[in-house]
Design a protein around this motif. Structure first.
Motif, PDB file in Angstrom:
ATOM      1  N   LEU A  64     -19.367  -2.062   9.138  1.00  0.00           N
ATOM      2  CA  LEU A  64     -18.836  -3.410   9.292  1.00  0.00           C
ATOM      3  C   LEU A  64     -17.430  -3.420   9.894  1.00  0.00           C
ATOM      4  N   ARG A  65     -16.777  -2.262   9.921  1.00  0.00           N
ATOM      5  CA  ARG A  65     -15.405  -2.186  10.420  1.00  0.00           C
ATOM      6  C   ARG A  65     -15.308  -1.587  11.819  1.00  0.00           C
ATOM      7  N   VAL A  66     -16.409  -1.098  12.360  1.00  0.00           N
ATOM      8  CA  VAL A  66     -16.329  -0.410  13.652  1.00  0.00           C
ATOM      9  C   VAL A  66     -16.403  -1.410  14.800  1.00  0.00           C
ATOM     10  N   ARG A  67     -16.071  -0.944  15.996  1.00  0.00           N
ATOM     11  CA  ARG A  67     -16.153  -1.785  17.186  1.00  0.00           C
ATOM     12  C   ARG A  67     -17.614  -2.087  17.522  1.00  0.00           C
ATOM     13  N   ASP A  68     -17.808  -3.154  18.282  1.00  0.00           N
ATOM     14  CA  ASP A  68     -19.160  -3.529  18.691  1.00  0.00           C
ATOM     15  C   ASP A  68     -19.863  -2.402  19.418  1.00  0.00           C
ATOM     16  N   SER A  69     -19.149  -1.748  20.317  1.00  0.00           N
ATOM     17  CA  SER A  69     -19.769  -0.681  21.100  1.00  0.00           C
ATOM     18  C   SER A  69     -20.231   0.461  20.214  1.00  0.00           C
ATOM     19  N   VAL A  70     -19.426   0.814  19.219  1.00  0.00           N
ATOM     20  CA  VAL A  70     -19.808   1.883  18.292  1.00  0.00           C
ATOM     21  C   VAL A  70     -21.048   1.476  17.496  1.00  0.00           C
ATOM     22  N   MET A  71     -21.076   0.214  17.071  1.00  0.00           N
ATOM     23  CA  MET A  71     -22.214  -0.264  16.289  1.00  0.00           C
ATOM     24  C   MET A  71     -23.508  -0.222  17.105  1.00  0.00           C
ATOM     25  N   LEU A  72     -23.451  -0.707  18.348  1.00  0.00           N
ATOM     26  CA  LEU A  72     -24.651  -0.761  19.172  1.00  0.00           C
ATOM     27  C   LEU A  72     -25.107   0.637  19.594  1.00  0.00           C
ATOM     28  N   TRP A  73     -24.167   1.508  19.953  1.00  0.00           N
ATOM     29  CA  TRP A  73     -24.549   2.873  20.295  1.00  0.00           C
ATOM     30  C   TRP A  73     -25.115   3.614  19.088  1.00  0.00           C
TER      31      TRP A  73
END
Length: 430
Positions: free
Chosen positions: A147-156
């Motif tokens: 929940l704290r990571v960047r969008d790109s990290v979440m999607l990758w």
């Protein structure tokens, strides 16, 4: 000089702030989706309880299995996983709005995950080993930090989980299929606990099955759509479908299109419209069918969000008509029809209704219940599933009318927010 409009924030910081479009209450789209998808869960689990091979006895059974194989099986759990991830963002927002910070939100979510794991264990041991509550609880305990990571990290990360799961599922399944002896008979029961004649013996078997099923389901099925749901929650896509209509239409068409096309070959074989191929080919069809569920789940979520938008806007138009005396009623506050309201009530009490389904199915299908799992056809089991779902719709709507939460939701909320000191209750509306 004309003031330029700032682009909306969609990263982790945005998730910590309340969405201005959220109405004081629950959003219709997630509740409507959960309520409707519990019908799909009932259909899948009713078939799971059948322990014999003579389930297709006529055209009605064939058509049912064809439709269920393309639209239902393997599609409901990804949708629920997406909604679960979406809900974690909403819970975090409410904790922040109530005077807490990230540490408070993390504690609340992990405590919620722990008690969901406990509820899932009890459910899995006593009723249904293919429990999903425990997998969601374990996911919160282990992966709340996403929940704290960047969008790109979440999607990758979602893509990495999906590719790893697809590779391992394909490799292990094909190895198992190629090593099977030709002509070897397999048990018609999905798991050994279903044919145990005693409750205690079955519970012992279910403990072993649940212990294996829970982490495997989390890593192989739940994580990709759960992370996608967190990403969608940051944008409020389901709460504000009008703003995201183009995206939702595309996801609905492409997602459900992939689910149907990829699931059709396996469904035709399961429904006995096509002859059963060799073991390796049959396993390949099953793999493609189940992997397509990651497209079907978001597809269903998008379609139901569009449906929720249509229903709320139609309700607003009716309430604002001159002959009704309503003036300027917004879609968020317009009264909905009784069917929509009742199904949404099921979604608001989804855990209680899910547990109630398992209780009914155990009483009807288990050998130490009525034992009908050994004799029912696919269509008869589907009828039990539909009637059970309709029963939960009635009970949930009655609870709504009396202002009551579902019993499981009430217990989980009390355990989750125990010893939490915030300015106001973070779950006062949900």
């Amino acid at each position: 000089m004309r003031k330029q409009r700032r682009p909306p924030e969609t990263g982790p910081a945005a998730a910590l702030r309340p969405s201005p479009a959220l109405r004081p209450g629950r959003s219709l789209a997630p509740d409507l989706s959960r309520g409707f998808m519990l019908l799909f869960i009932a259909l899948v689990n009713a078939q799971f309880f059948l322990t014999h091979s003579d389930t297709v006895r006529g055209l009605a059974d064939q058509v049912l299995l064809l439709v269920q194989g393309t639209l239902v099986n393997g599609r409901a759990i990804p949708l629920f996983s997406l909604l679960f991830g979406y809900g974690t963002v909403w819970i975090m927002r409410r904790v922040i709005d109530s005077g807490g910070g990230w540490v408070h939100a993390r504690v609340v979510l992990r405590r919620r995950g722990f008690w969901m794991l406990v509820i899932g264990l009890l459910h899995g041991v006593l009723l249904l080993p293919v429990d999903i509550i425990g997998a969601y609880g374990l996911g919160l305990l282990l992966f709340v930090g996403f929940l704290r990571v960047r969008d790109s990290v979440m999607l990758w990360s979602a893509a990495a989980f999906a590719l790893t799961s697809a590779a391992l599922t394909t490799a292990l399944s094909l190895v198992d299929a190629s090593s099977s002896a030709p002509g070897a008979e397999e048990s018609a029961a999905a798991v050994p606990s279903l044919v145990e004649t005693g409750f205690l013996a079955a519970s012992s078997e279910r403990f072993t099955e649940w212990t294996l099923y829970t982490p495997v389901t989390l890593l192989f099925v739940v994580m990709p759509p759960m992370l996608l749901g967190m990403w969608a929650g940051r944008r409020g896509i389901l709460e504000r479908p009008r703003e995201h209509r183009t995206l939702l239409v595309r996801v609905a068409v492409i997602g459900l299109g992939i689910a149907v096309l990829a699931g059709l070959p396996d469904a035709l074989v399961t429904a006995q419209f096509l002859p059963e191929p060799g073991q390796v080919a049959l396993m390949s069809l099953w793999i493609v069918h189940d992997l397509a569920g990651w497209a079907g789940g978001p597809g269903w979520a998008a379609l139901l969000a569009l449906l929720a938008m249509h229903l709320t806007e139609r309700a607003a138009r009716r309430a604002s008509a001159p002959d009704t005396g309503g003036v300027g009623i917004s879609p968020e506050t317009a009264p909905l029809g009784p069917v929509t309201t009742a199904i949404a009530a099921v979604g608001e009490r989804s855990m209680s209704c899910y547990l109630a389904q398992a209780l009914v199915f155990t009483l009807v299908f288990a050998p130490y219940g009525l034992g009908l799992g050994a004799t029912m056809s696919a269509s008869a089991a589907a009828l039990v599933a539909v009637l059970t779902w309709l029963l939960t719709v009635v009970l949930a709507d009655v609870s709504r009318r009396f202002g009551l939460r579902g019993p499981a939701e009430a217990v989980l909320r009390k355990l989750t927010y125990a010893r939490t000191r915030l300015r106001s209750s973070p779950d006062r509306k949900g």
